[in-house]
Scaffold this active site. Structure first.
Site, PDB file in Angstrom:
ATOM      1  N   ASP A  15       0.813  -1.218   0.000  1.00  0.00           N
ATOM      2  CA  ASP A  15       0.000   0.000   0.000  1.00  0.00           C
ATOM      3  C   ASP A  15       0.848   1.272   0.000  1.00  0.00           C
ATOM      4  OD1 ASP A  15      -2.200  -1.707   0.197  1.00  0.00           O
ATOM      5  OD2 ASP A  15      -2.116  -1.687   2.378  1.00  0.00           O
ATOM      6  N   LYS A  18       1.785   2.183  -5.121  1.00  0.00           N
ATOM      7  CA  LYS A  18       2.271   1.620  -6.399  1.00  0.00           C
ATOM      8  C   LYS A  18       1.309   1.945  -7.541  1.00  0.00           C
ATOM      9  CE  LYS A  18       2.276  -2.423  -4.442  1.00  0.00           C
ATOM     10  NZ  LYS A  18       2.043  -2.053  -3.029  1.00  0.00           N
ATOM     11  N   GLY A  42      -4.541  -4.304  -3.711  1.00  0.00           N
ATOM     12  CA  GLY A  42      -5.548  -3.280  -3.957  1.00  0.00           C
ATOM     13  C   GLY A  42      -4.792  -2.032  -4.370  1.00  0.00           C
ATOM     14  N   HIS A  43      -4.802  -1.733  -5.666  1.00  0.00           N
ATOM     15  CA  HIS A  43      -4.016  -0.610  -6.184  1.00  0.00           C
ATOM     16  C   HIS A  43      -4.952   0.522  -6.590  1.00  0.00           C
ATOM     17  CE1 HIS A  43      -0.495  -3.533  -7.273  1.00  0.00           C
ATOM     18  NE2 HIS A  43      -0.779  -3.500  -5.990  1.00  0.00           N
ATOM     19  N   GLN A 228       1.889  -6.095  -3.369  1.00  0.00           N
ATOM     20  CA  GLN A 228       2.354  -6.151  -1.975  1.00  0.00           C
ATOM     21  C   GLN A 228       3.598  -5.273  -1.759  1.00  0.00           C
ATOM     22  OE1 GLN A 228       1.557  -9.441  -3.674  1.00  0.00           O
ATOM     23  NE2 GLN A 228      -0.411  -8.686  -3.029  1.00  0.00           N
TER      24      GLN A 228
HETATM   25  P1  GDP Z   1      -0.819   0.387  -3.543  1.00  0.00           P
HETATM   26  O1  GDP Z   1      -1.397  -0.907  -3.068  1.00  0.00           O
HETATM   27  O2  GDP Z   1       0.647   0.448  -3.335  1.00  0.00           O
HETATM   28  O3  GDP Z   1      -1.198   0.712  -4.959  1.00  0.00           O
HETATM   29  O4  GDP Z   1      -1.450   1.518  -2.623  1.00  0.00           O
HETATM   30  P2  GDP Z   1      -2.995   1.655  -2.162  1.00  0.00           P
HETATM   31  O5  GDP Z   1      -3.812   2.089  -3.309  1.00  0.00           O
HETATM   32  O6  GDP Z   1      -3.438   0.424  -1.443  1.00  0.00           O
HETATM   33  O7  GDP Z   1      -2.878   2.761  -1.043  1.00  0.00           O
HETATM   34  C1  GDP Z   1      -2.334   4.023  -1.297  1.00  0.00           C
HETATM   35  C2  GDP Z   1      -3.407   5.083  -0.972  1.00  0.00           C
HETATM   36  O8  GDP Z   1      -2.800   6.345  -0.891  1.00  0.00           O
HETATM   37  C3  GDP Z   1      -4.462   5.209  -2.059  1.00  0.00           C
HETATM   38  O9  GDP Z   1      -5.682   5.550  -1.467  1.00  0.00           O
HETATM   39  C4  GDP Z   1      -3.942   6.356  -2.923  1.00  0.00           C
HETATM   40  O10 GDP Z   1      -4.980   7.046  -3.606  1.00  0.00           O
HETATM   41  C5  GDP Z   1      -3.334   7.231  -1.874  1.00  0.00           C
HETATM   42  N1  GDP Z   1      -2.190   8.060  -2.285  1.00  0.00           N
HETATM   43  C6  GDP Z   1      -1.212   7.774  -3.179  1.00  0.00           C
HETATM   44  N2  GDP Z   1      -0.278   8.756  -3.173  1.00  0.00           N
HETATM   45  C7  GDP Z   1      -0.674   9.655  -2.257  1.00  0.00           C
HETATM   46  C8  GDP Z   1      -0.107  10.870  -1.754  1.00  0.00           C
HETATM   47  O11 GDP Z   1       0.961  11.306  -2.136  1.00  0.00           O
HETATM   48  N3  GDP Z   1      -0.813  11.515  -0.780  1.00  0.00           N
HETATM   49  C9  GDP Z   1      -1.997  11.053  -0.288  1.00  0.00           C
HETATM   50  N4  GDP Z   1      -2.599  11.753   0.653  1.00  0.00           N
HETATM   51  N5  GDP Z   1      -2.553   9.917  -0.734  1.00  0.00           N
HETATM   52  C10 GDP Z   1      -1.894   9.216  -1.690  1.00  0.00           C
HETATM   53  P1  IMO Z   2      -0.895  -4.204  -2.234  1.00  0.00           P
HETATM   54  O1  IMO Z   2      -0.497  -4.740  -3.586  1.00  0.00           O
HETATM   55  C1  IMO Z   2      -0.933  -4.643   2.106  1.00  0.00           C
HETATM   56  C2  IMO Z   2      -0.792  -8.723   3.687  1.00  0.00           C
HETATM   57  C3  IMO Z   2      -2.028  -9.138   4.461  1.00  0.00           C
HETATM   58  C4  IMO Z   2      -1.408 -10.093   5.460  1.00  0.00           C
HETATM   59  C5  IMO Z   2      -0.327 -10.782   4.634  1.00  0.00           C
HETATM   60  C6  IMO Z   2      -0.750 -12.128   4.069  1.00  0.00           C
HETATM   61  O2  IMO Z   2      -2.198  -3.497  -2.222  1.00  0.00           O
HETATM   62  O3  IMO Z   2       0.215  -3.440  -1.616  1.00  0.00           O
HETATM   63  P2  IMO Z   2      -2.354 -12.813   2.044  1.00  0.00           P
HETATM   64  O4  IMO Z   2      -3.801 -12.538   1.817  1.00  0.00           O
HETATM   65  O5  IMO Z   2      -1.461 -12.322   0.966  1.00  0.00           O
HETATM   66  O6  IMO Z   2      -2.085 -14.256   2.378  1.00  0.00           O
HETATM   67  O7  IMO Z   2      -1.995 -11.993   3.394  1.00  0.00           O
HETATM   68  O8  IMO Z   2      -0.005  -9.912   3.576  1.00  0.00           O
HETATM   69  N1  IMO Z   2      -1.027  -8.220   2.300  1.00  0.00           N
HETATM   70  C7  IMO Z   2      -1.029  -6.928   1.984  1.00  0.00           C
HETATM   71  N2  IMO Z   2      -0.895  -5.819   2.757  1.00  0.00           N
HETATM   72  N3  IMO Z   2      -1.040  -4.527   0.763  1.00  0.00           N
HETATM   73  C8  IMO Z   2      -1.144  -5.615  -0.021  1.00  0.00           C
HETATM   74  O9  IMO Z   2      -1.142  -5.544  -1.375  1.00  0.00           O
HETATM   75  C9  IMO Z   2      -1.177  -6.890   0.586  1.00  0.00           C
HETATM   76  N4  IMO Z   2      -1.292  -8.157   0.119  1.00  0.00           N
HETATM   77  C10 IMO Z   2      -1.188  -8.960   1.174  1.00  0.00           C
HETATM   78  O10 IMO Z   2      -2.642  -8.033   5.072  1.00  0.00           O
HETATM   79  O11 IMO Z   2      -0.778  -9.376   6.488  1.00  0.00           O
HETATM   80 MG    MG Z   3      -2.879  -1.606  -1.757  1.00  0.00          MG
END
Ligand code: GDP
Ligand code: IMO
Ligand code: MG
Length: 434
Positions: A15, A18, A42-43, A228
């Site tokens: 998270d 990416k 979850g991207h 991840q």
């Molecule tokens: P990912 O799994 O690495 O793609 O990241 P996620 O989407 O799970 O979580 C990142 C969250 O931060 C999302 O809700 C993005 O919209 C948000 N986000 C990304 N860059 C920024 C930033 O620079 N500032 C803020 N406030 N939010 C951001």
């Molecule tokens: P993105 O791509 C954050 C974590 C789960 C748990 C561990 C194992 O959005 O960054 P799993 O379901 O893979 O067997 O869970 O890994 N986990 C993540 N945490 N972002 C993710 O993906 C994750 N994918 C798995 O919360 O701790």
């Molecule tokens: Mg994510």
């Protein structure tokens, strides 16, 4: 010379943002390929006022003229994928064989994998991993077991698939009854559902490894989208509190079917602080007011499960290790805006273990280390409107410079909000970021 491909990897516990970075680079790429994980990811991508949360489908799907690839290393859930495609189409996004290919050798996540994930976690109680319940661990276990696995290519042979679902389903029913006292799954309904899914997905099932190797040799840029974060890597993370695939850049060759030389430039994505979802060690965690302030400011709730994320200070021991592991060329420092308003910001610069300074990072001792912190002054100004590095308050500039120094890598971009334009190009050499 490095290939002109780009690999985007998470350097913490997932998270890191990416999705936003992949979206920024996608236009300059011909292919966007996932190589690890599955619907546990979850991207998030923000396009104007619209927000997309992608789980299995690469973020390049939001761009014209990009072929999106779900590589052989992915745990592919056909049911989730179909729902995701339908939801995207409803919002006007084109998804079909012309812009999405699924590897015929990717593993299929079956209903028994999701059921086992749930039942196993329930049985473990307080010792659970805290998975996303997407069946990831059980699916990769069956991949290693071979005889109880189903690959995507097998979804299109109706007779063979029927026999396999019945054979494996019976084994699983017997296992789950003994292990978890579970009711048997309805295998006839499952056969019907998966035969139908196989028919619908058939035009997208391809030899994606061959496509990607050809693209690389032809000089057409491939962007590898990591899932991840590297601290969740099956081998190099905080085992056993990890996911079940190779998520660092080391996982690209095996998970996409390309040579190591195809990895190209590696962009390491990091938050300006640290978060983690699920159980496991987290040395800089702030289970207090500071953590809560960060959670609220960063809206730190899981994209896939909605769980509150654990929050803490930036740990440069972690990021230096994961950047070294993936051979990161430049960093993308995300969510800097979330730290606005704090009087002081701490950075973990070292660990003590048994009272002695830790020289070599070892994920196995992470639960037992004491953090050594450096404290930097914060800033109060709203930075979400800044578009140049010089527009940032001096304390924010100094924070970025110090992070870069401690990790020993340039900061390509600084992100100061979720929107596409809330991105400051700083020291990047990568098309789309520079
Ligand atoms: P990912 O799994 O690495 O793609 O990241 P996620 O989407 O799970 O979580 C990142 C969250 O931060 C999302 O809700 C993005 O919209 C948000 N986000 C990304 N860059 C920024 C930033 O620079 N500032 C803020 N406030 N939010 C951001
Ligand atoms: P993105 O791509 C954050 C974590 C789960 C748990 C561990 C194992 O959005 O960054 P799993 O379901 O893979 O067997 O869970 O890994 N986990 C993540 N945490 N972002 C993710 O993906 C994750 N994918 C798995 O919360 O701790
Ligand atoms: Mg994510």
């Amino acid at each position: 010379m490095k290939s002109n491909n780009v690999t985007v990897v998470g350097l913490q516990w997932g998270d890191e943002g990416k999705g936003k970075v992949v979206d920024a680079i996608a236009d300059a790429s011909k292919y966007v390929a996932r190589y690890c994980g599955g619907a546990n990811a979850g991207h998030t991508v923000k396009v104007g006022d619209e927000k997309f949360a992608l789980h299995l489908i690469p973020c390049g799907i939001l761009h014209e003229n990009v072929m999106n690839i779900i590589g052989n290393g992915v745990a592919f859930d056909p049911d989730v994928a179909m729902l995701e495609m339908q939801a995207l189409r409803k919002r006007g996004v084109k998804v079909g064989p012309e812009n999405l290919s699924i590897s015929n050798t990717a593993q299929v996540v079956m209903p028994w994998h999701k059921l086992q994930d749930l039942l196993s976690e329930k049985q473990l109680g307080s010792r659970k991993i805290g998975t996303t319940a997407r069946g990831i661990g059980p699916c990769y276990s069956d991949k290693a077991n071979r005889s109880t696995a189903i690959r995507v290519g097998e979804l299109v042979d109706e007779n063979a698939l029927t026999l396999k679902i019945r054979l494996i389903g019976n084994i699983k029913n017997r296992m789950f009854s003994v292990l978890y006292d579970a009711e048997p799954m309805d295998l006839s309904a499952m056969v019907e559902q998966y035969v139908k899914l196989g028919r619908e997905l058939a035009p997208m099932i391809q030899n994606t490894g061959a496509m990607l190797r050809k693209a690389s040799t032809d000089g057409r840029r491939v962007l590898f989208e990591g899932g991840q974060g590297s601290m969740l890597d099956i081998d190099h993370g905080t085992y056993p509190f990890v996911t079940s695939s190779s998520v660092s850049a080391c996982g690209v060759p095996a998970g996409a079917g390309v040579p190591p030389s195809s990895v190209g430039q590696v962009v390491g994505i990091m938050k300006a602080y640290t978060t983690r979802v699920g159980a496991g060690p987290f040395p800089t965690e702030q289970d207090n007011e500071i953590g809560e302030t960060i959670r609220q400011a960063g809206n730190e709730f899981g994209t896939t499960t909605g769980r509150p994320r654990r929050c803490g200070w930036l740990d440069t021991m972690v990021v230096k290790y994961t950047a070294d592991l993936s051979g990161v060329d430049e960093l993308a420092l995300m969510l800097l805006d979330v730290l606005t308003g704090l009087d002081e910001i701490k950075i973990c610069t070292g660990y003590l273990y048994d009272g002695k300074k830790v020289e070599d990072f070892d994920p196995a001792i992470l639960g037992k280390v004491q953090c050594v912190y450096e404290t930097l002054p914060g800033w109060q100004e709203d930075i979400t409107g800044c578009r140049n590095f010089e527009d940032l308050p001096v304390n924010a500039q100094n924070y970025v410079k110090r992070v870069s120094e401690l990790i020993g890598r340039p900061v390509g971009i600084v992100s100061i909000g979720p929107d596409r334009e809330q991105t400051i190009s700083y020291q990047s050499n990568i098309e789309g970021l520079s």
